[in-house]
Write a protein that holds these residues in place. Structure first.
Motif, PDB file in Angstrom:
ATOM      1  N   LYS A 370       0.878  -1.378  -0.013  1.00  0.00           N
ATOM      2  CA  LYS A 370       0.008   0.161  -0.067  1.00  0.00           C
ATOM      3  C   LYS A 370       0.707   1.199   0.032  1.00  0.00           C
ATOM      4  CE  LYS A 370      -3.831   2.030   2.541  1.00  0.00           C
ATOM      5  NZ  LYS A 370      -4.657   2.174   3.599  1.00  0.00           N
ATOM      6  N   ARG A 371       1.846   1.211   0.927  1.00  0.00           N
ATOM      7  CA  ARG A 371       2.864   2.454   1.048  1.00  0.00           C
ATOM      8  C   ARG A 371       3.561   2.741  -0.396  1.00  0.00           C
ATOM      9  NH1 ARG A 371       5.635   0.954   4.812  1.00  0.00           N
ATOM     10  NH2 ARG A 371       7.531   0.379   3.661  1.00  0.00           N
ATOM     11  N   MET A 372       3.979   1.735  -0.976  1.00  0.00           N
ATOM     12  CA  MET A 372       4.635   1.771  -2.369  1.00  0.00           C
ATOM     13  C   MET A 372       3.917   1.767  -3.553  1.00  0.00           C
ATOM     14  SD  MET A 372       6.504  -2.042  -2.312  1.00  0.00           S
ATOM     15  CE  MET A 372       7.341  -1.581  -3.908  1.00  0.00           C
ATOM     16  N   LYS A 373       2.703   1.776  -3.314  1.00  0.00           N
ATOM     17  CA  LYS A 373       1.761   1.780  -4.153  1.00  0.00           C
ATOM     18  C   LYS A 373       1.694   0.800  -5.486  1.00  0.00           C
ATOM     19  CE  LYS A 373       1.366   6.868  -4.285  1.00  0.00           C
ATOM     20  NZ  LYS A 373       1.351   8.109  -4.768  1.00  0.00           N
ATOM     21  N   TYR A 374       2.136  -0.436  -4.777  1.00  0.00           N
ATOM     22  CA  TYR A 374       2.222  -1.725  -5.648  1.00  0.00           C
ATOM     23  C   TYR A 374       0.975  -2.382  -5.601  1.00  0.00           C
ATOM     24  CZ  TYR A 374       4.358  -6.320  -6.989  1.00  0.00           C
ATOM     25  OH  TYR A 374       4.438  -7.364  -7.580  1.00  0.00           O
ATOM     26  N   PHE A 375       0.030  -1.922  -6.631  1.00  0.00           N
ATOM     27  CA  PHE A 375      -1.374  -2.429  -6.776  1.00  0.00           C
ATOM     28  C   PHE A 375      -1.387  -3.923  -6.908  1.00  0.00           C
ATOM     29  CE2 PHE A 375      -1.086   1.945  -7.844  1.00  0.00           C
ATOM     30  CZ  PHE A 375      -1.833   2.707  -6.841  1.00  0.00           C
ATOM     31  N   THR A 376      -0.634  -4.492  -7.716  1.00  0.00           N
ATOM     32  CA  THR A 376      -0.737  -6.053  -8.051  1.00  0.00           C
ATOM     33  C   THR A 376      -0.386  -6.587  -6.754  1.00  0.00           C
ATOM     34  OG1 THR A 376       0.149  -5.541 -10.314  1.00  0.00           O
ATOM     35  CG2 THR A 376       0.355  -7.781  -9.389  1.00  0.00           C
ATOM     36  N   GLY A 377       0.728  -6.182  -6.139  1.00  0.00           N
ATOM     37  CA  GLY A 377       0.792  -7.009  -4.843  1.00  0.00           C
ATOM     38  C   GLY A 377      -0.286  -6.630  -3.798  1.00  0.00           C
ATOM     39  N   PHE A 378      -0.614  -5.747  -3.588  1.00  0.00           N
ATOM     40  CA  PHE A 378      -1.763  -5.499  -2.646  1.00  0.00           C
ATOM     41  C   PHE A 378      -2.754  -6.451  -2.784  1.00  0.00           C
ATOM     42  CE2 PHE A 378      -5.468  -3.389  -1.190  1.00  0.00           C
ATOM     43  CZ  PHE A 378      -4.888  -2.575   0.196  1.00  0.00           C
ATOM     44  N   GLU A 379      -3.520  -6.549  -4.306  1.00  0.00           N
ATOM     45  CA  GLU A 379      -4.383  -7.469  -4.688  1.00  0.00           C
ATOM     46  C   GLU A 379      -4.020  -8.826  -4.349  1.00  0.00           C
ATOM     47  OE1 GLU A 379      -5.026  -6.693  -8.695  1.00  0.00           O
ATOM     48  OE2 GLU A 379      -5.837  -4.618  -8.207  1.00  0.00           O
ATOM     49  N   MET A 380      -2.650  -9.203  -4.407  1.00  0.00           N
ATOM     50  CA  MET A 380      -2.216 -10.583  -4.328  1.00  0.00           C
ATOM     51  C   MET A 380      -2.399 -10.821  -2.567  1.00  0.00           C
ATOM     52  SD  MET A 380       1.337 -12.145  -5.386  1.00  0.00           S
ATOM     53  CE  MET A 380       2.279 -11.263  -4.112  1.00  0.00           C
ATOM     54  N   CYS A 381      -1.935  -9.880  -2.149  1.00  0.00           N
ATOM     55  CA  CYS A 381      -2.000 -10.078  -0.541  1.00  0.00           C
ATOM     56  C   CYS A 381      -3.592 -10.305  -0.022  1.00  0.00           C
ATOM     57  CB  CYS A 381      -1.476  -8.971   0.422  1.00  0.00           C
ATOM     58  SG  CYS A 381       0.413  -8.925   0.071  1.00  0.00           S
ATOM     59  N   VAL A 382      -4.407  -9.541  -0.399  1.00  0.00           N
ATOM     60  CA  VAL A 382      -5.802  -9.458  -0.084  1.00  0.00           C
ATOM     61  C   VAL A 382      -6.316 -10.641  -0.376  1.00  0.00           C
ATOM     62  CG1 VAL A 382      -8.239  -8.637  -0.809  1.00  0.00           C
ATOM     63  CG2 VAL A 382      -6.181  -6.965  -0.430  1.00  0.00           C
ATOM     64  N   ALA A 383      -6.174 -11.276  -1.771  1.00  0.00           N
ATOM     65  CA  ALA A 383      -6.636 -12.648  -1.917  1.00  0.00           C
ATOM     66  C   ALA A 383      -6.050 -13.909  -1.072  1.00  0.00           C
ATOM     67  CB  ALA A 383      -6.253 -12.996  -3.577  1.00  0.00           C
ATOM     68  N   ALA A 384      -4.808 -13.829  -0.828  1.00  0.00           N
ATOM     69  CA  ALA A 384      -4.186 -14.693   0.270  1.00  0.00           C
ATOM     70  C   ALA A 384      -4.906 -14.659   1.629  1.00  0.00           C
ATOM     71  CB  ALA A 384      -2.750 -14.461   0.355  1.00  0.00           C
ATOM     72  N   ILE A 385      -5.117 -13.374   1.753  1.00  0.00           N
ATOM     73  CA  ILE A 385      -5.997 -13.106   3.610  1.00  0.00           C
ATOM     74  C   ILE A 385      -6.886 -13.780   3.293  1.00  0.00           C
ATOM     75  CG2 ILE A 385      -6.803 -11.622   4.978  1.00  0.00           C
ATOM     76  CD1 ILE A 385      -4.011  -9.653   4.172  1.00  0.00           C
ATOM     77  N   LYS A 386      -7.873 -13.511   2.360  1.00  0.00           N
ATOM     78  CA  LYS A 386      -9.537 -13.982   2.324  1.00  0.00           C
ATOM     79  C   LYS A 386      -9.400 -15.425   2.320  1.00  0.00           C
ATOM     80  CE  LYS A 386     -11.165 -10.317  -0.591  1.00  0.00           C
ATOM     81  NZ  LYS A 386     -11.817 -10.112  -1.825  1.00  0.00           N
ATOM     82  N   LYS A 387      -8.324 -16.210   2.018  1.00  0.00           N
ATOM     83  CA  LYS A 387      -8.319 -17.613   2.068  1.00  0.00           C
ATOM     84  C   LYS A 387      -8.228 -18.216   3.711  1.00  0.00           C
ATOM     85  CE  LYS A 387      -5.929 -18.615  -2.311  1.00  0.00           C
ATOM     86  NZ  LYS A 387      -4.918 -19.143  -2.958  1.00  0.00           N
TER      87      LYS A 387
END
Length: 409
Positions: A370-387
């Protein structure tokens, strides 16, 4: 209807009246006479900055007026805008220089080849500093087309930075290619010095040995990532033995010592990559002596552990706090390394069925993304947390909501 045309003279006269300054006061402080304003081409950018400071205006306040007044044709205007961009960049006004370099690039047919290439390089530097790599990949690819037209000292810097960018993108073939280019260019310049073909110092940011050594180091890392371990060892060995390099000043000698230490660490990591956990104690000893290398070494260690199903608990625990304290780094490449580290550590924890730690590390990765505006990485983490959403503690749920920007009702 009267059209009011701005000029340096009118802008300065208006400010003088507003502040109540005399012509003599203006000249005494700025070094510019009021009469000189009628001939703006005789005024330098430093003097323009001095005038702006005298009136309490921001640096660059008069640049547009100056350009419009000085230049009567597009070709000269394009060249002057390049000069303005270069001046701003040299003064540390990185963001402000961007539109001037963009204009130079858009005026390709009106500027010389070197100015055009340097504008691409400066735009690359400014955009990855201001907006990050992910949002500016096109700027990276544009520089690839033009970096070989840069002055050679600047070409060394551009090649090294491109190599590091593709390291961040994990494009190991590109890292290999640019590492070879870097080594070839550095060696060519070195041979010219040896053969007395040139005695002009290169205008580069660092000593020549740095670029030569980085060519070996980054080539070895790229080969390691592709599991070409024996070939990688050859490059790390070369990297560790640069004491023969001539023309080393004190800074150059320090760089040679650094390469020796870095090569040692990479040799240890190569052993770990092949499953040899006997090197863990040596890695601990190394990091205690070179704490500033903690992030890249620990990243490589946890990646090797995940790949080979190794237990490196003692190493991870020993340097856990050091890595957590890095969670405020601003440099894009270091931030990307930290993001990958937390993702890899989350995999490691999940493999050991430590679900709470797994979630904590995903949240840390999410925060960095989020801080580095790495949106692809942000979405990847969200998907992993949802699991693992059902396994989140109340504190973890609260932190997750905060990172997503969800307000409590």
């Amino acid at each position: 209807m009267t059209v009011v045309t701005k000029s340096l003279r009118t802008e300065v006269e208006n400010e003088k009246k507003l502040h109540g300054y005399t012509d003599a006061q203006f000249k005494q402080v700025t070094g510019v006479s009021v009469e000189q304003l009628n001939y703006p081409r005789s005024i330098t950018f430093d003097q323009l900055d001095g005038i702006a400071m005298f009136f309490g205006q921001a640096r660059g306040w008069l640049y547009d007026v100056y350009l419009e007044e000085c230049l009567s044709d597009e070709e000269r205007l394009a060249s002057k805008r390049y000069q303005v961009g270069s001046h701003l960049f040299s003064q540390g006004m990185i963001k402000e220089s961007i539109p001037f370099f963009r204009h130079t690039i858009q005026s390709k047919s009106m500027v010389d080849e070197e100015q055009f290439a340097i504008s691409h390089y400066r735009l690359f530097e400014t955009l990855i500093t201001v907006g990050g790599l992910e949002a500016n990949r096109e700027t990276v690819f544009d520089l690839e087309k033009h970096y070989d037209r840069l002055p050679r000292g600047m070409q060394l810097d551009a090649t090294l930075k491109l190599t590091n960018v593709f390291y961040t993108f994990e494009d190991w073939k590109k890292v290999e290619w640019y590492a070879d280019e870097l080594r070839t260019l550095a060696n060519s310049i070195y041979q010219e010095f040896i053969e007395n073909l040139s005695n002009t110092p290169i205008q580069a940011e660092r000593p020549l040995v740095v670029y030569y050594g980085q060519g070996f180091l980054l080539k070895g890392i790229a080969l390691t990532k592709q599991e070409q371990h024996e070939e990688a060892k050859m490059y790390f060995t070369e990297c560790s033995n640069l004491g023969w390099f001539k023309f080393l000043d004190d800074d150059g000698k320090k760089e040679v010592d650094k390469f020796r230490a870095i090569a040692k660490a990479n040799m240890l990591l190569l052993e770990l990559e092949t499953g040899n956990i006997d090197v863990l104690s040596a890695l601990v000893e190394y990091l205690e002596g070179y704490p500033h290398r903690t992030l890249p070494i620990m990243l490589s260690a946890v990646q090797a552990a995940n790949k080979r199903n190794l237990n490196i608990d003692e190493l991870l625990l020993r340097f856990k706090e050091s890595l957590n304290n890095l969670n405020t780094v601003e440099h894009y490449i270091s931030s990307k390394q930290l993001f990958i580290y937390f993702c890899e550590k989350a995999k490691y924890s999940l493999r050991k069925k430590e679900v709470s730690s797994h979630v904590d590390e995903l949240l840390q990765a999410l925060e960095v993304a989020k801080r580095m505006k790495y949106f692809t990485g942000f979405e990847m983490c969200v998907a992993a947390i949802k699991k693992t959403i059902d396994a989140l503690s109340e504190d973890q749920k609260e932190r997750y909501k905060q990172l997503l920007g969800v307000k409590n009702e």
